[in-house]
Write an enzyme that holds these catalytic residues in place. Structure first.
Site, PDB file in Angstrom:
ATOM      1  N   ARG A  31      13.650  -1.956   1.712  1.00  0.00           N
ATOM      2  CA  ARG A  31      13.635  -2.167   3.160  1.00  0.00           C
ATOM      3  C   ARG A  31      13.466  -3.655   3.472  1.00  0.00           C
ATOM      4  O   ARG A  31      14.091  -4.178   4.404  1.00  0.00           O
ATOM      5  CB  ARG A  31      12.533  -1.345   3.819  1.00  0.00           C
ATOM      6  CG  ARG A  31      12.814   0.153   3.797  1.00  0.00           C
ATOM      7  CD  ARG A  31      11.819   0.928   4.621  1.00  0.00           C
ATOM      8  NE  ARG A  31      11.939   0.644   6.044  1.00  0.00           N
ATOM      9  CZ  ARG A  31      11.028   0.968   6.949  1.00  0.00           C
ATOM     10  NH1 ARG A  31       9.903   1.573   6.569  1.00  0.00           N
ATOM     11  NH2 ARG A  31      11.220   0.696   8.226  1.00  0.00           N
ATOM     12  N   CYS A  85       4.193  -4.432   8.289  1.00  0.00           N
ATOM     13  CA  CYS A  85       4.987  -3.401   7.602  1.00  0.00           C
ATOM     14  C   CYS A  85       6.032  -2.925   8.599  1.00  0.00           C
ATOM     15  O   CYS A  85       6.645  -3.735   9.288  1.00  0.00           O
ATOM     16  CB  CYS A  85       4.092  -2.271   7.102  1.00  0.00           C
ATOM     17  SG  CYS A  85       3.066  -1.517   8.389  1.00  0.00           S
TER      18      CYS A  85
END
Length: 280
Positions: free
Chosen positions: A176, A231
């Site tokens: 990611r 995050c």
């Protein structure tokens, strides 16, 4: 910050120790509460990521914006948490949902909060007692003392990205971070200038690695350098905040909006090129 299942088992009759079950499934938000109803640690209250540990979604704040802290305080008080309580949070062992509660309590000014090493998984493996009984609610008074220095604003993150005023650490999985996949947010990639330290690398299965092992993960970062951790939505970054503190870093902030907030605005740049501390 971390307590063992053996220690907690010995504390089950201690009314000053308040337990929170934080199990959650991002793909199925109702699953954690169902698991809690089926079995949980004796005396544990359920803390739902969306209902208790996050606020209402809006134009800013990302997928899991911080809750209204006065509302969060009422939740704590309804579970018997006072400023003198010892709080222990657990999830299934991934530590990010328990970590969210840990961070929120620290942000609220409560230091005596801990995560259960190994989580519910290890508790079951040890054969320790579980129950379906709901805990008795005990009212308490909690004095909120918000620690603003723990939280990085989007303006601080923008400045860090542009000038390097703080080191940005992306806690998501490398695929990611590199933009190879993006199942949730508008555009793949990461905040420009950020390095990647996957939060799960601070764990060995469901067990926390030692402070020496945590230090090795961040060994190229100077202890005095300001660090901002993020995050996807401010949840899985919390174990990295804990790991950095275990390793002796003092100037560590969480960016609660994280990549979900950053990437929601088309005017904010993203990058997919990986970098590490040696590149800075």
């Amino acid at each position: 910050m971390i307590v063992t299942t053996d220690w907690l088992h010995e504390q089950l009759e201690n009314n000053n120790v308040i337990l929170f079950d934080c199990r959650f499934n991002l793909a199925d938000p109702a699953e954690g509460a169902k698991l809690y109803e089926q079995s949980h640690l004796p005396g544990a209250f359920y803390a739902h990521l969306d209902a208790h540990l996050s606020g209402e979604k809006g134009a800013a704040g990302g997928r899991h914006p911080l809750p209204d802290m006065s509302v969060f305080t009422l939740f704590l008080e309804s579970c018997g948490v006072s400023n003198d309580s010892t709080v222990v949070a657990y999830d299934d062992g991934v530590s990010m949902f328990a970590g969210r509660l840990w961070w929120l309590l620290k942000y609220a000014g409560h230091d005596d909060v801990h995560i259960l090493d190994g989580g519910f998984s290890e508790w079951m493996e040890k054969g320790y007692p579980i129950t379906t009984e709901m805990p008795i609610r005990r009212s308490a008074s909690f004095q909120l003392n918000v620690q603003d220095g723990m939280r990085a604003s989007i303006e601080e993150v923008k400045n860090a990205s542009e000038t390097g005023s703080s080191l940005l650490i992306d806690s998501r999985a490398p695929v990611r971070y590199l933009g190879e996949i993006e199942p949730l947010d508008r555009v793949p990639g990461h905040i420009p200038g950020a390095i990647n330290r996957f939060f799960a690398e601070g764990l060995d299965g469901t067990k926390w690695k030692s402070k020496e092992e945590q230090a090795s993960r961040f060994e190229h970062i100077h202890k005095d350098e300001p660090v901002i951790v993020y995050c996807g939505s401010g949840v899985s970054a919390t174990p990295n905040v804990m790991a950095l503190q275990m390793a002796g870093y003092k100037n560590v902030k969480l960016y609660p909006g994280s990549y979900s907030e950053w990437s929601s605005d088309t005017s904010r740049p993203v990058e997919t090129e990986g970098r590490d501390i040696v590149d800075k």
